[in-house]
Motif scaffolding. Structure first.
Motif, PDB file in Angstrom:
ATOM      1  N   HIS A  49      39.320  52.415  52.577  1.00  0.00           N
ATOM      2  CA  HIS A  49      39.100  53.804  52.173  1.00  0.00           C
ATOM      3  C   HIS A  49      37.767  54.038  51.478  1.00  0.00           C
ATOM      4  N   VAL A  50      37.155  52.981  50.924  1.00  0.00           N
ATOM      5  CA  VAL A  50      35.946  53.156  50.109  1.00  0.00           C
ATOM      6  C   VAL A  50      34.864  52.190  50.587  1.00  0.00           C
ATOM      7  N   ASP A  51      34.428  52.382  51.814  1.00  0.00           N
ATOM      8  CA  ASP A  51      33.250  51.679  52.345  1.00  0.00           C
ATOM      9  C   ASP A  51      33.314  50.164  52.186  1.00  0.00           C
ATOM     10  N   GLY A  52      34.471  49.585  52.478  1.00  0.00           N
ATOM     11  CA  GLY A  52      34.590  48.133  52.455  1.00  0.00           C
ATOM     12  C   GLY A  52      34.696  47.509  51.078  1.00  0.00           C
ATOM     13  N   ASP A  53      34.945  48.310  50.047  1.00  0.00           N
ATOM     14  CA  ASP A  53      34.994  47.824  48.664  1.00  0.00           C
ATOM     15  C   ASP A  53      35.994  46.669  48.535  1.00  0.00           C
ATOM     16  N   GLN A  54      35.564  45.582  47.901  1.00  0.00           N
ATOM     17  CA  GLN A  54      36.393  44.377  47.781  1.00  0.00           C
ATOM     18  C   GLN A  54      37.030  44.207  46.408  1.00  0.00           C
ATOM     19  N   ARG A  55      36.890  45.163  45.517  1.00  0.00           N
ATOM     20  CA  ARG A  55      37.333  44.952  44.142  1.00  0.00           C
ATOM     21  C   ARG A  55      38.842  44.751  44.001  1.00  0.00           C
ATOM     22  N   TYR A  56      39.634  45.323  44.902  1.00  0.00           N
ATOM     23  CA  TYR A  56      41.080  45.124  44.837  1.00  0.00           C
ATOM     24  C   TYR A  56      41.548  44.046  45.811  1.00  0.00           C
ATOM     25  N   ARG A  57      40.630  43.225  46.282  1.00  0.00           N
ATOM     26  CA  ARG A  57      41.031  42.156  47.214  1.00  0.00           C
ATOM     27  C   ARG A  57      42.030  41.198  46.570  1.00  0.00           C
ATOM     28  N   GLU A  58      41.848  40.968  45.262  1.00  0.00           N
ATOM     29  CA  GLU A  58      42.807  40.182  44.491  1.00  0.00           C
ATOM     30  C   GLU A  58      42.886  40.750  43.080  1.00  0.00           C
ATOM     31  N   GLY A  59      44.079  40.811  42.534  1.00  0.00           N
ATOM     32  CA  GLY A  59      44.229  41.317  41.178  1.00  0.00           C
ATOM     33  C   GLY A  59      45.671  41.261  40.730  1.00  0.00           C
ATOM     34  N   PHE A  60      45.905  41.773  39.516  1.00  0.00           N
ATOM     35  CA  PHE A  60      47.283  41.878  39.022  1.00  0.00           C
ATOM     36  C   PHE A  60      47.398  43.092  38.113  1.00  0.00           C
ATOM     37  N   VAL A  61      48.615  43.551  37.937  1.00  0.00           N
ATOM     38  CA  VAL A  61      48.896  44.749  37.147  1.00  0.00           C
ATOM     39  C   VAL A  61      48.931  44.400  35.662  1.00  0.00           C
ATOM     40  N   ILE A  62      48.224  45.186  34.870  1.00  0.00           N
ATOM     41  CA  ILE A  62      48.329  45.148  33.409  1.00  0.00           C
ATOM     42  C   ILE A  62      49.240  46.311  33.035  1.00  0.00           C
ATOM     43  N   GLU A  63      50.379  46.024  32.430  1.00  0.00           N
ATOM     44  CA  GLU A  63      51.421  47.032  32.303  1.00  0.00           C
ATOM     45  C   GLU A  63      51.199  47.967  31.108  1.00  0.00           C
ATOM     46  N   HIS A  64      50.139  48.737  31.220  1.00  0.00           N
ATOM     47  CA  HIS A  64      49.831  49.795  30.255  1.00  0.00           C
ATOM     48  C   HIS A  64      50.599  51.051  30.622  1.00  0.00           C
ATOM     49  N   ASN A  65      51.104  51.761  29.600  1.00  0.00           N
ATOM     50  CA  ASN A  65      51.791  53.037  29.781  1.00  0.00           C
ATOM     51  C   ASN A  65      52.946  52.932  30.775  1.00  0.00           C
ATOM     52  N   PRO A  66      53.886  52.005  30.550  1.00  0.00           N
ATOM     53  CA  PRO A  66      54.940  51.768  31.551  1.00  0.00           C
ATOM     54  C   PRO A  66      55.861  52.956  31.785  1.00  0.00           C
ATOM     55  N   ARG A  67      55.993  53.850  30.803  1.00  0.00           N
ATOM     56  CA  ARG A  67      56.863  55.013  31.002  1.00  0.00           C
ATOM     57  C   ARG A  67      56.122  56.194  31.628  1.00  0.00           C
ATOM     58  N   GLY A  68      54.844  56.032  31.889  1.00  0.00           N
ATOM     59  CA  GLY A  68      54.088  57.105  32.528  1.00  0.00           C
ATOM     60  C   GLY A  68      53.883  58.313  31.637  1.00  0.00           C
ATOM     61  N   THR A  69      53.609  58.083  30.351  1.00  0.00           N
ATOM     62  CA  THR A  69      53.324  59.201  29.450  1.00  0.00           C
ATOM     63  C   THR A  69      52.152  60.011  29.996  1.00  0.00           C
ATOM     64  N   GLY A 129      46.740  57.516  30.527  1.00  0.00           N
ATOM     65  CA  GLY A 129      46.032  56.476  31.264  1.00  0.00           C
ATOM     66  C   GLY A 129      46.923  55.809  32.298  1.00  0.00           C
ATOM     67  N   SER A 130      46.327  55.470  33.429  1.00  0.00           N
ATOM     68  CA  SER A 130      47.119  54.973  34.554  1.00  0.00           C
ATOM     69  C   SER A 130      46.342  53.945  35.362  1.00  0.00           C
ATOM     70  N   CYS A 131      47.091  53.204  36.172  1.00  0.00           N
ATOM     71  CA  CYS A 131      46.507  52.313  37.189  1.00  0.00           C
ATOM     72  C   CYS A 131      45.548  51.308  36.556  1.00  0.00           C
ATOM     73  N   ILE A 132      46.056  50.556  35.596  1.00  0.00           N
ATOM     74  CA  ILE A 132      45.251  49.574  34.875  1.00  0.00           C
ATOM     75  C   ILE A 132      45.519  48.186  35.450  1.00  0.00           C
ATOM     76  N   PHE A 133      44.471  47.569  35.965  1.00  0.00           N
ATOM     77  CA  PHE A 133      44.589  46.284  36.635  1.00  0.00           C
ATOM     78  C   PHE A 133      43.549  45.305  36.105  1.00  0.00           C
ATOM     79  N   ALA A 134      43.774  44.042  36.386  1.00  0.00           N
ATOM     80  CA  ALA A 134      42.710  43.043  36.401  1.00  0.00           C
ATOM     81  C   ALA A 134      42.344  42.855  37.863  1.00  0.00           C
TER      82      ALA A 134
END
Length: 264
Positions: free
Chosen positions: A179-199, A203-208
């Motif tokens: 979707h973003v010109d071949g961007d590889q930044r999400y090729r590998e990562g994991f979820v950092i569980e910030h704001n788990p209740r979705g307040t 802030g949202s979608c926090i990853f390493a």
């Protein structure tokens, strides 16, 4: 992966995080020690420290808990980049400090959440990776919803399941290469569980994830060299209840003893 399993991607940890938040009983203990009980079962720790609240560079170290209940370093430190505006207190396993003790994370502020957070599933473009974390292979239809007014806020969803209208305003396709010109930044990562209740708006979608370059920054995630990420993923194990900690150095110096974190 079935649709039911994928939907549980951002829900399985919610129950465990909620349970951990209820562990702070023992009213005779100092507040910092009460908080520390929420991650006392963690056997793995990923720690990021930064120079100050406004720094977008940091140092990542990893630790394991010994049989004697001490933190032991397991790797050399390596550089990471964080939010372009630095960091701010997020919503995790810790208590959010009183106003005036640092900025508070908000949607779109360009800051990475500070505090202590559970580590969730790993994700990426490949069908499998070398990790003992649960792994989700992302598809072109997978998005993380960063629209605060959405009922799906801070959830990774499949557009084929929730519908194209539900994801049309999200700026977080999980297959950035498609979707973003071949961007590889999400090729590998994991979820950092910030704001788990979705307040809303917190802030949202926090990853390493992978960095674009050593001189880049992120919108609020923590990013690193691909070799560092591969080493980290190969070491992390969900059975060890890993946690992610990010703090400016002054806050780390103030809190590490009460929070039972390793001395640097």
């Amino acid at each position: 992966m079935s649709m039911l399993a994928k939907r549980s991607f951002v829900h399985r940890w919610l129950l465990s995080a909620t349970a951990l938040l209820m562990l702070a009983s023992c009213a005779h203990r100092p507040a910092g020690e009460q908080q520390a009980t929420r991650w006392q079962h963690a056997r793995q720790l990923v720690l990021v420290t930064t120079a100050d609240w406004n720094s977008n560079r940091g140092t990542l170290r990893s630790y394991r808990r010994t049989p004697g209940n001490e933190w032991e370093a397991v790797s050399v430190a390596f550089p990471v980049v964080i939010g372009r505006a630095g960091s701010a207190w997020g919503i995790g396993l810790h208590d959010i400090p009183q106003p005036g003790n640092g900025p508070i994370k908000q949607e779109g502020d360009g800051r990475s959440p500070a505090g202590v957070f559970a580590i969730g599933e790993a994700f990426g473009y490949a069908q499998t990776v070398d990790t003992a974390l649960p792994y989700v292979a992302m598809q072109a239809s997978d998005y993380c919803i960063d629209v605060s007014g959405s009922p799906l806020y801070n959830r990774i969803v499949d557009a084929n399941e929730v519908g194209a209208d539900a994801v049309k305003d999200s700026t977080e396709p999980m297959r950035r290469d498609l979707h973003v010109d071949g961007d590889q930044r999400y090729r590998e990562g994991f979820v950092i569980e910030h704001n788990p209740r979705g307040t809303p708006a917190a802030g949202s979608c926090i990853f390493a994830h992978l960095w674009k370059s050593p001189d880049s920054s992120t919108a609020g995630c923590t990013a690193m060299d691909p070799a560092a990420m591969q080493s980290l993923l190969a070491w992390l194990d969900a059975k060890q209840r890993p946690v992610f900690v990010l703090l400016p150095q002054s806050e780390y110096d103030r809190l590490h003893a009460a929070w039972q974190l390793p001395a640097l």
